[in-house]
Write an enzyme that holds these catalytic residues in place. Structure first.
Site, PDB file in Angstrom:
ATOM      1  N   LYS A  51      18.476 -16.021 -17.143  1.00 40.43           N
ATOM      2  CA  LYS A  51      17.462 -16.463 -16.184  1.00 40.43           C
ATOM      3  C   LYS A  51      16.068 -16.553 -16.797  1.00 40.43           C
ATOM      4  CE  LYS A  51      16.493 -11.857 -14.269  1.00 40.43           C
ATOM      5  NZ  LYS A  51      16.517 -11.035 -13.052  1.00 40.43           N
ATOM      6  N   ALA A  62      14.919  -1.417 -26.573  1.00 40.13           N
ATOM      7  CA  ALA A  62      15.531  -0.131 -26.934  1.00 40.13           C
ATOM      8  C   ALA A  62      14.887   0.424 -28.204  1.00 40.13           C
ATOM      9  CB  ALA A  62      17.034  -0.317 -27.135  1.00 40.13           C
ATOM     10  N   GLY A  64      15.437   4.002 -29.436  1.00 39.83           N
ATOM     11  CA  GLY A  64      16.159   5.054 -30.153  1.00 39.83           C
ATOM     12  C   GLY A  64      17.083   4.549 -31.227  1.00 39.83           C
ATOM     13  N   GLU A 131      19.224  12.774 -31.407  1.00 38.53           N
ATOM     14  CA  GLU A 131      18.598  12.690 -30.093  1.00 38.53           C
ATOM     15  C   GLU A 131      19.250  13.702 -29.150  1.00 38.53           C
ATOM     16  OE1 GLU A 131      18.789   8.610 -28.858  1.00 38.53           O
ATOM     17  OE2 GLU A 131      17.140   8.010 -30.162  1.00 38.53           O
ATOM     18  N   HIS A 256      14.547   8.421 -17.811  1.00 42.55           N
ATOM     19  CA  HIS A 256      14.125   8.873 -19.136  1.00 42.55           C
ATOM     20  C   HIS A 256      13.036   9.920 -18.954  1.00 42.55           C
ATOM     21  CE1 HIS A 256      12.870   9.025 -23.273  1.00 42.55           C
ATOM     22  NE2 HIS A 256      13.895   8.284 -23.594  1.00 42.55           N
ATOM     23  N   ARG A 305      19.457  14.233 -21.228  1.00 49.01           N
ATOM     24  CA  ARG A 305      18.327  13.671 -20.483  1.00 49.01           C
ATOM     25  C   ARG A 305      18.243  14.146 -19.042  1.00 49.01           C
ATOM     26  NH1 ARG A 305      18.479   7.438 -22.784  1.00 49.01           N
ATOM     27  NH2 ARG A 305      17.532   7.920 -24.801  1.00 49.01           N
ATOM     28  N   HIS A 367      15.482   4.541 -16.120  1.00 48.97           N
ATOM     29  CA  HIS A 367      15.709   4.055 -17.482  1.00 48.97           C
ATOM     30  C   HIS A 367      17.067   3.382 -17.672  1.00 48.97           C
ATOM     31  CE1 HIS A 367      15.406   3.803 -21.797  1.00 48.97           C
ATOM     32  NE2 HIS A 367      16.422   4.637 -21.996  1.00 48.97           N
ATOM     33  N   GLU A 391      25.546  -2.532 -19.647  1.00 47.67           N
ATOM     34  CA  GLU A 391      25.022  -1.633 -18.623  1.00 47.67           C
ATOM     35  C   GLU A 391      25.470  -2.025 -17.219  1.00 47.67           C
ATOM     36  OE1 GLU A 391      20.746   0.349 -17.233  1.00 47.67           O
ATOM     37  OE2 GLU A 391      20.799  -1.091 -18.889  1.00 47.67           O
ATOM     38  N   ARG A 402      24.592   9.455 -19.219  1.00 44.33           N
ATOM     39  CA  ARG A 402      24.820   8.849 -20.532  1.00 44.33           C
ATOM     40  C   ARG A 402      24.268   9.713 -21.663  1.00 44.33           C
ATOM     41  NH1 ARG A 402      21.315   4.852 -23.737  1.00 44.33           N
ATOM     42  NH2 ARG A 402      19.732   5.651 -22.330  1.00 44.33           N
ATOM     43  N   LEU A 408      23.646   1.012 -26.470  1.00 42.94           N
ATOM     44  CA  LEU A 408      23.627  -0.161 -27.353  1.00 42.94           C
ATOM     45  C   LEU A 408      24.956  -0.296 -28.083  1.00 42.94           C
ATOM     46  CD1 LEU A 408      20.207  -0.599 -29.233  1.00 42.94           C
ATOM     47  CD2 LEU A 408      21.368  -2.225 -27.745  1.00 42.94           C
TER      48      LEU A 408
END
Length: 547
Positions: A51, A62, A64, A131, A256, A305, A367, A391, A402, A408
């Protein structure tokens, strides 16, 4: 919870005036959609519809990186266990094992396509960082904190070279369905609105195809404060719901923990302060200078997270030193911060903050969506010919929360898998059946009220009264849906946002426990009887939730 929950059964738009036929049509141009397109060529003809422009989705933002086991001291089993632990009992272990096992190959595949990931020491091996929730260093990154942009660039170039027909400024409205030879309902294509540069509708057409792949991402823009770009409005999930397909785990929205706090009036997309900053040694402090994560979790600032976002929200509610809307990230001990995190440095400096000398004000923001359209890791759904990846899909990989940087990786793995599968075999051809369904839209100006209600009442910590208030507001907005609303990109998006928001609120109210990134103040702990998935589905124009 509500007697209403009515949502449009189709997006209102002008009658189709053109028709195109192809083998596969893909909606969305992030890592998942581009990976699918690339895997389909040259065997299949592919039309990729986006779109906006190719790089407008979440992948490009993204920071990380991608999670994969590349260190000989790490193992597939450890990555699986970390993912399952983060998922709080709702992961599909089989799907997790498949993803984790294929992740290293996905990284090497991207490198073969030309992705330039950061190198470590003089040996030239890929640099790996850590992470939240990961027990080992296994995050591959590019340009310090520009990993998504490098993946997007690599796939963009590869897709164009592969001969994929890319159609920009085209909005996927609703699927077109039909019947197979044995009478099974199946997808026959998708209605598409061509947009002008201002988002107005120039024309509407139908792209017929043997398969439709939804790869439109999540719905972060349903919230007033989010790390997601403006294009992430839940379009594919809403489209699938209108097609009668189930969406699972929509109540699990990952906030996040550390988005740059830009003031109490800030709305829309906020600058992300990557979890990798904490991976390099930064710690969270409240306004009184006390550590936020000390004693909260064994991994402290590198906890999953959901744990960190909840801890920050609770600390803010205590208003230490009179500050109740943000905490601080202390990254002053990280050497060469600007070299390691150039994008974050630029965002901070633009806000008047020098991260090498000053504390960075941060707060949680919407996030990532852990749920989505119920699908396998190969993208297959309950509707023949409809596939969902990235996603927008709920594959069971993420469960209730997650694990950082698995997304990714999942986009590349799942996109490649569905593309490869459809290269081998397409679904049965379908004869189109006209469905007499009246479309409707809500005006785009309702977006502000919708987003405000979701941020205020359906954020990190949810109360029963807040969820009821959100439901009342959303149902009031839904009552304004009409076929007379002028069709535009913003009206299409607002209607999709309403559909998804109603589903989120209903699922959040139904789940009477706290698990993963769904936190209820009246049910503060997880309950064994709720270790199950909730499914949302539109039945006769009404959103229904079932366990």
């Amino acid at each position: 919870m509500s007697a209403n929950n009515r949502v449009p059964r189709q997006l209102a738009a002008p009658e189709p005036t053109w028709f195109v036929d192809t083998d596969v049509v893909i909606l969305g141009s992030g890592a998942a959609g581009l990976s699918a397109a690339l895997a389909l060529r040259p065997v299949r003809d592919v039309v990729l519809v986006t779109k906006d422009i190719l790089a407008a989705g979440s992948t490009n933002w993204a920071q990380g990186g991608l999670a994969a086991v590349l260190d000989p001291n790490d193992s597939i089993e450890l990555h699986v266990q970390d993912t399952l632990e983060a998922g709080a009992g709702l992961c599909d272990e089989g799907a997790v094992r498949e993803l984790v096992s294929e992740a290293p190959t996905a990284i090497r595949y991207l490198m073969e396509l030309g992705a330039a990931f950061d190198a470590g020491d003089s040996s030239g091996e890929i640099a790996l960082t850590r992470e939240g929730g990961h027990s080992h260093n296994r995050i591959v990154h590019a340009g310090g904190d520009q990993s998504g942009a490098e993946v997007q660039r690599t796939l963009d170039e590869s897709v164009r070279l592969a001969g994929v027909q890319v159609v920009e400024r085209a909005f996927g409205l609703d699927v077109v369905t039909g019947k197979t030879a044995n009478g099974t309902r199946a997808v026959a294509g998708v209605r598409v609105a061509m947009l002008d540069s201002n988002g107005g509708v120039e024309s509407v057409g139908i792209v017929t195809a043997r398969a439709v792949i939804i790869a439109t991402g999540g719905y972060g823009q349903v919230y007033a404060s989010t790390s997601n770009p403006p294009a992430v409005t839940g379009d594919g999930i809403a489209l699938a719901l209108r097609a009668g397909v189930e969406a699972n785990d929509l109540e699990f929205i990952q906030f996040h923990p550390t988005v740059l706090w830009s003031g109490p009036e800030a709305t829309g997309q906020q600058a992300l302060i990557s979890e990798a900053v904490r991976g390099e040694g930064a710690i969270l402090l409240d306004a009184a200078g006390q550590r936020v994560m000390a004693g909260v979790h064994p991994q402290e600032d590198l906890a999953p997270r959901d744990v960190v976002a909840s801890a920050i929200s609770r600390r803010m509610s205590e208003a230490p030193a009179g500050v109740d809307d943000h905490v601080y990230l202390d990254a002053r001990k990280i050497e060469k911060f600007e070299d390691r995190f150039p994008s974050i440095t630029a965002s901070c400096l633009a806000a008047g903050i020098d991260p090498q000398r000053e504390l960075i004000p941060v707060a949680p923001a919407a996030h990532y969506v852990c749920g989505g359209v119920k699908a396998t890791l190969d993208g297959a759904t309950s509707l023949q010919g409809l596939y969902v990846v990235g996603e927008a899909a709920c594959t069971g990989v993420h469960g209730a929360n997650r694990l950082a940087s698995n997304s990714l990786t999942e986009g590349v793995v799942a996109g490649t898998r569905v593309g490869r599968a459809l290269s081998w075999k397409l679904p049965e051809e379908v004869s189109t059946v006209d469905e007499d369904v009246e479309g409707a839209l809500i005006d785009s100006y309702h977006r502000a009220a919708l987003r405000s209600a979701m941020s205020r009442y359906v954020g990190v910590l949810r109360t029963p009264d807040g969820l009821k208030a959100a439901a009342r507001i959303l149902n009031t907005l839904g009552a304004n849906a009409s076929a007379d609303v002028v069709p535009t990109r913003k009206a299409f998006e607002a209607t999709n946002m309403l559909t998804v928001a109603i589903a989120v609120v209903e699922a959040a109210h139904t789940r009477q426990e706290s698990r993963g990134c769904h936190r209820r103040t009246d049910f503060a702990e997880p309950r064994t009887d709720w270790m199950r998935h909730l499914s949302c589905r539109i039945v006769d124009g009404r959103m229904e939730v079932s366990a």
